[in-house]
Scaffold this motif. Structure first.
Motif, PDB file in Angstrom:
ATOM      1  N   GLU A 179     -16.062 -44.954 -68.780  1.00  0.00           N
ATOM      2  CA  GLU A 179     -16.312 -45.892 -67.600  1.00  0.00           C
ATOM      3  C   GLU A 179     -17.456 -46.338 -68.633  1.00  0.00           C
ATOM      4  OE1 GLU A 179     -16.204 -45.731 -63.906  1.00  0.00           O
ATOM      5  OE2 GLU A 179     -13.786 -45.451 -63.841  1.00  0.00           O
ATOM      6  N   GLY A 180     -18.275 -45.419 -69.128  1.00  0.00           N
ATOM      7  CA  GLY A 180     -19.879 -46.171 -69.950  1.00  0.00           C
ATOM      8  C   GLY A 180     -19.551 -46.251 -71.110  1.00  0.00           C
ATOM      9  N   PHE A 181     -18.930 -45.948 -72.036  1.00  0.00           N
ATOM     10  CA  PHE A 181     -18.539 -46.270 -73.210  1.00  0.00           C
ATOM     11  C   PHE A 181     -18.054 -47.381 -73.463  1.00  0.00           C
ATOM     12  CE2 PHE A 181     -15.991 -42.091 -74.679  1.00  0.00           C
ATOM     13  CZ  PHE A 181     -16.575 -41.509 -73.776  1.00  0.00           C
ATOM     14  N   PRO A 182     -17.645 -48.765 -73.397  1.00  0.00           N
ATOM     15  CA  PRO A 182     -18.287 -49.968 -73.674  1.00  0.00           C
ATOM     16  C   PRO A 182     -19.999 -50.193 -73.660  1.00  0.00           C
ATOM     17  CG  PRO A 182     -16.462 -49.229 -71.690  1.00  0.00           C
ATOM     18  CD  PRO A 182     -16.867 -48.554 -71.607  1.00  0.00           C
ATOM     19  N   ARG A 183     -20.350 -49.083 -73.359  1.00  0.00           N
ATOM     20  CA  ARG A 183     -21.733 -49.826 -72.968  1.00  0.00           C
ATOM     21  C   ARG A 183     -22.386 -49.113 -73.933  1.00  0.00           C
ATOM     22  NH1 ARG A 183     -21.354 -49.010 -67.409  1.00  0.00           N
ATOM     23  NH2 ARG A 183     -22.302 -47.331 -67.336  1.00  0.00           N
ATOM     24  N   ILE A 184     -22.011 -48.366 -75.033  1.00  0.00           N
ATOM     25  CA  ILE A 184     -23.002 -47.742 -75.855  1.00  0.00           C
ATOM     26  C   ILE A 184     -21.713 -47.383 -77.589  1.00  0.00           C
ATOM     27  CG2 ILE A 184     -24.291 -45.680 -74.539  1.00  0.00           C
ATOM     28  CD1 ILE A 184     -21.889 -43.678 -74.587  1.00  0.00           C
ATOM     29  N   GLN A 185     -20.811 -49.050 -77.763  1.00  0.00           N
ATOM     30  CA  GLN A 185     -20.203 -48.754 -78.873  1.00  0.00           C
ATOM     31  C   GLN A 185     -21.187 -48.975 -79.999  1.00  0.00           C
ATOM     32  OE1 GLN A 185     -18.225 -52.115 -79.203  1.00  0.00           O
ATOM     33  NE2 GLN A 185     -16.498 -51.459 -79.915  1.00  0.00           N
ATOM     34  N   GLU A 186     -21.834 -48.763 -79.641  1.00  0.00           N
ATOM     35  CA  GLU A 186     -22.722 -48.662 -81.207  1.00  0.00           C
ATOM     36  C   GLU A 186     -23.605 -47.599 -81.168  1.00  0.00           C
ATOM     37  OE1 GLU A 186     -25.344 -51.987 -81.870  1.00  0.00           O
ATOM     38  OE2 GLU A 186     -24.024 -53.537 -81.350  1.00  0.00           O
ATOM     39  N   ALA A 187     -23.591 -46.668 -82.618  1.00  0.00           N
ATOM     40  CA  ALA A 187     -24.439 -45.725 -83.248  1.00  0.00           C
ATOM     41  C   ALA A 187     -26.326 -45.914 -81.981  1.00  0.00           C
ATOM     42  CB  ALA A 187     -24.403 -45.480 -83.938  1.00  0.00           C
ATOM     43  N   GLN A 188     -26.404 -44.405 -81.734  1.00  0.00           N
ATOM     44  CA  GLN A 188     -28.268 -44.886 -80.754  1.00  0.00           C
ATOM     45  C   GLN A 188     -27.930 -45.555 -80.544  1.00  0.00           C
ATOM     46  OE1 GLN A 188     -30.112 -42.403 -82.549  1.00  0.00           O
ATOM     47  NE2 GLN A 188     -28.131 -41.409 -83.772  1.00  0.00           N
ATOM     48  N   THR A 189     -27.195 -45.556 -79.224  1.00  0.00           N
ATOM     49  CA  THR A 189     -27.325 -46.606 -78.182  1.00  0.00           C
ATOM     50  C   THR A 189     -27.328 -45.420 -76.554  1.00  0.00           C
ATOM     51  OG1 THR A 189     -25.685 -46.973 -78.469  1.00  0.00           O
ATOM     52  CG2 THR A 189     -26.653 -48.670 -78.685  1.00  0.00           C
ATOM     53  N   PRO A 255     -15.503 -47.219 -86.475  1.00  0.00           N
ATOM     54  CA  PRO A 255     -14.596 -46.681 -85.839  1.00  0.00           C
ATOM     55  C   PRO A 255     -15.129 -44.853 -85.758  1.00  0.00           C
ATOM     56  CG  PRO A 255     -13.229 -48.660 -86.113  1.00  0.00           C
ATOM     57  CD  PRO A 255     -14.703 -48.128 -86.914  1.00  0.00           C
ATOM     58  N   ASN A 256     -15.824 -44.812 -84.979  1.00  0.00           N
ATOM     59  CA  ASN A 256     -15.828 -42.718 -84.940  1.00  0.00           C
ATOM     60  C   ASN A 256     -14.517 -42.400 -85.187  1.00  0.00           C
ATOM     61  OD1 ASN A 256     -16.110 -40.245 -85.028  1.00  0.00           O
ATOM     62  ND2 ASN A 256     -18.094 -40.104 -83.957  1.00  0.00           N
ATOM     63  N   LEU A 257     -13.200 -41.756 -86.325  1.00  0.00           N
ATOM     64  CA  LEU A 257     -12.261 -41.214 -85.797  1.00  0.00           C
ATOM     65  C   LEU A 257     -12.211 -39.974 -86.034  1.00  0.00           C
ATOM     66  CD1 LEU A 257     -10.285 -43.641 -88.138  1.00  0.00           C
ATOM     67  CD2 LEU A 257     -10.625 -44.266 -86.144  1.00  0.00           C
ATOM     68  N   GLY A 258     -12.626 -39.714 -85.992  1.00  0.00           N
ATOM     69  CA  GLY A 258     -13.201 -37.715 -85.804  1.00  0.00           C
ATOM     70  C   GLY A 258     -14.636 -36.644 -85.956  1.00  0.00           C
ATOM     71  N   ASN A 259     -14.701 -35.937 -85.014  1.00  0.00           N
ATOM     72  CA  ASN A 259     -15.474 -35.180 -85.155  1.00  0.00           C
ATOM     73  C   ASN A 259     -15.349 -33.708 -85.186  1.00  0.00           C
ATOM     74  OD1 ASN A 259     -15.210 -35.019 -82.742  1.00  0.00           O
ATOM     75  ND2 ASN A 259     -17.340 -36.405 -81.987  1.00  0.00           N
ATOM     76  N   PHE A 260     -14.979 -32.734 -85.608  1.00  0.00           N
ATOM     77  CA  PHE A 260     -14.172 -31.732 -85.420  1.00  0.00           C
ATOM     78  C   PHE A 260     -14.496 -31.257 -86.444  1.00  0.00           C
ATOM     79  CE2 PHE A 260      -9.889 -33.878 -86.246  1.00  0.00           C
ATOM     80  CZ  PHE A 260      -9.585 -32.557 -86.974  1.00  0.00           C
ATOM     81  N   ARG A 261     -14.656 -29.676 -86.023  1.00  0.00           N
ATOM     82  CA  ARG A 261     -15.042 -29.190 -87.350  1.00  0.00           C
ATOM     83  C   ARG A 261     -14.119 -28.300 -87.410  1.00  0.00           C
ATOM     84  NH1 ARG A 261     -19.058 -24.930 -85.284  1.00  0.00           N
ATOM     85  NH2 ARG A 261     -18.199 -25.322 -83.970  1.00  0.00           N
ATOM     86  N   PRO A 262     -13.808 -27.953 -89.299  1.00  0.00           N
ATOM     87  CA  PRO A 262     -12.679 -27.228 -89.594  1.00  0.00           C
ATOM     88  C   PRO A 262     -12.670 -25.442 -89.071  1.00  0.00           C
ATOM     89  CG  PRO A 262     -14.158 -27.580 -91.469  1.00  0.00           C
ATOM     90  CD  PRO A 262     -14.648 -28.846 -90.334  1.00  0.00           C
ATOM     91  N   LEU A 263     -11.215 -25.426 -88.919  1.00  0.00           N
ATOM     92  CA  LEU A 263     -10.731 -23.935 -88.709  1.00  0.00           C
ATOM     93  C   LEU A 263     -11.434 -22.961 -89.432  1.00  0.00           C
ATOM     94  CD1 LEU A 263     -10.263 -22.766 -85.786  1.00  0.00           C
ATOM     95  CD2 LEU A 263      -7.472 -22.219 -87.115  1.00  0.00           C
ATOM     96  N   GLN A 264     -11.751 -22.331 -88.639  1.00  0.00           N
ATOM     97  CA  GLN A 264     -12.511 -20.501 -89.610  1.00  0.00           C
ATOM     98  C   GLN A 264     -12.148 -19.577 -89.327  1.00  0.00           C
ATOM     99  OE1 GLN A 264     -14.825 -21.463 -91.943  1.00  0.00           O
ATOM    100  NE2 GLN A 264     -15.171 -23.527 -91.073  1.00  0.00           N
ATOM    101  N   ALA A 265     -11.793 -18.549 -90.152  1.00  0.00           N
ATOM    102  CA  ALA A 265     -10.918 -17.879 -90.295  1.00  0.00           C
ATOM    103  C   ALA A 265     -11.307 -16.401 -89.277  1.00  0.00           C
ATOM    104  CB  ALA A 265     -10.877 -16.590 -91.685  1.00  0.00           C
ATOM    105  N   ASN A 266     -10.845 -15.573 -88.671  1.00  0.00           N
ATOM    106  CA  ASN A 266     -11.106 -15.105 -87.177  1.00  0.00           C
ATOM    107  C   ASN A 266     -12.014 -13.401 -88.053  1.00  0.00           C
ATOM    108  OD1 ASN A 266     -10.729 -12.434 -85.489  1.00  0.00           O
ATOM    109  ND2 ASN A 266     -10.186 -13.859 -84.292  1.00  0.00           N
ATOM    110  N   GLU A 267     -11.936 -13.054 -89.566  1.00  0.00           N
ATOM    111  CA  GLU A 267     -12.496 -12.316 -90.372  1.00  0.00           C
ATOM    112  C   GLU A 267     -12.396 -10.736 -89.341  1.00  0.00           C
ATOM    113  OE1 GLU A 267     -15.856 -13.046 -92.433  1.00  0.00           O
ATOM    114  OE2 GLU A 267     -15.277 -15.111 -92.518  1.00  0.00           O
ATOM    115  N   GLY A 268     -11.487 -10.510 -88.332  1.00  0.00           N
ATOM    116  CA  GLY A 268     -11.218  -9.602 -87.605  1.00  0.00           C
ATOM    117  C   GLY A 268     -11.995  -9.219 -86.674  1.00  0.00           C
TER     118      GLY A 268
END
Length: 338
Positions: A179-189, A255-268
């Motif tokens: 519910e607070g998102f409309p008040r922080i639509q712009e970056a650095q707010t 619009p920030n349409l995504g901010n997730f990092r790529p998946l990494q290998a487990n590497e055992g």
């Protein structure tokens, strides 16, 4: 002649320095879990977690202190890259003990990851499946005083990663934040929300979670060793709730349409499955029909000094102490509205 005198002859034996091998702690101890931070803490994150291939392990109960205590204020910030959720308490902050922790870890902040649609967004995958979002709650070892200092120690920071599933119905735990998102639509707010206790947002658990070691790389390229916990209990969100994340702007007013990092290998690496309890057919638990009750308890500090409790938590006080506590709150608390 001098050069010949000091040079090594081919017949001389070269003695290599002896490397001391660190003894592996006994399986079943907390020290055994921490031992792997030295060998696997530099491996990249996030990874896929699954019951399949995980090492079942027993730890003490994870104890949640002060998560029912109302904070003085909560600030919600659009950093341009994520939504950051931070809170301040007049006295003692919420913290964790027990579980895989050797020491007290205090709450620092929480932030969110999401994607362009409902098929992506979570950083971790579970059973090779990606979910619409993920909330990561950061805790740090109390003796390091700040999150920044704790990051420089391999045992300093723990990240609890709540997977956000899709649901037809909205999640009330997320709604008061969204519910607070409309008040922080712009970056650095930023804006104020609530305040409500952290138990209104965090699903609490004492068993049934995954743990592994992996690195956290910042936007500045700095890499730190972190413990990652992925509980089987989840948050959930409706289509409309997830849509609100994608309305937020990035630093370029897009619009920030995504901010997730790529998946990494487990590497055992070791992925520990701590105290499995429920049906183990799926790695994540189903969305609960009813909200889970809080399992948070009051810390010894608050028990010894009940006057430190905020007015909203007066219901926790014995009746005879209520008036005395109100008096001490008025005398000792300096209200800061900044």
């Amino acid at each position: 002649m001098l050069k010949a005198a000091v040079s090594q002859t081919p017949d001389e034996d070269f003695v290599a320095p002896v490397e001391e091998k660190k003894e592996v702690p006994s399986f079943g101890t907390l020290e055994y879990i921490h031992y792997w931070s030295e060998l696997e803490g530099n491996l990249p994150s996030p990874i896929d977690v699954s019951i399949t291939g995980a090492v079942k392990y027993t730890c003490p109960d994870l104890v949640w202190y002060n998560f029912d205590i109302y904070p003085h204020k909560i600030k919600l910030t659009n950093t341009g890259y994520t939504v950051l959720f931070g809170a301040k308490w007049r006295t003692e902050r919420p913290y964790l003990e027990g579980g895989p922790f050797l020491e007290k870890h205090v709450f620092s902040q929480a932030h969110f990851h999401w994607g362009a649609n409902m098929m992506e967004g979570s950083e971790h995958t579970v059973d090779q499946r990606r979910y619409p979002g993920e909330m990561q709650a950061i805790f740090f070892k109390s003796e390091y005083m700040t999150q920044e200092e704790a990051l420089h120690h391999p045992d300093g920071v723990v990240v609890i990663c709540y997977i956000i599933k899709y649901s037809v119905n909205p999640d009330k735990r997320l709604q008061w934040v969204i519910e607070g998102f409309p008040r922080i639509q712009e970056a650095q707010t930023n804006t104020r929300i609530g305040p409500y206790p952290m138990s209104r947002l965090f699903p609490m658990f004492y068993e049934d979670y995954f743990l592994y070691w992996g690195s956290l790389t910042t936007v500045k390229g700095e890499s730190y060793t972190v413990r990652w916990l992925v509980p089987r209990i989840t948050l959930f969100a409706s289509f409309e709730q997830m849509k609100e994340f994608r309305k937020l702007w990035d630093p370029w007013d897009e619009p920030n349409l995504g901010n997730f990092r790529p998946l990494q290998a487990n590497e055992g690496r070791h992925v520990f499955f701590i105290r499995p309890h429920w049906n183990q057919y799926n790695s994540l638990l189903p969305i609960p029909r009813e909200p889970e009750p809080s399992i948070a308890i009051i810390s010894p500090e608050y028990q010894a000094k009940p006057w430190m409790l905020p007015p909203q938590n007066a219901y926790m006080l014995p009746e005879k102490e209520t008036e005395e506590s109100k008096t001490k709150q008025n005398e000792n608390i300096n209200i800061d509205d900044e």
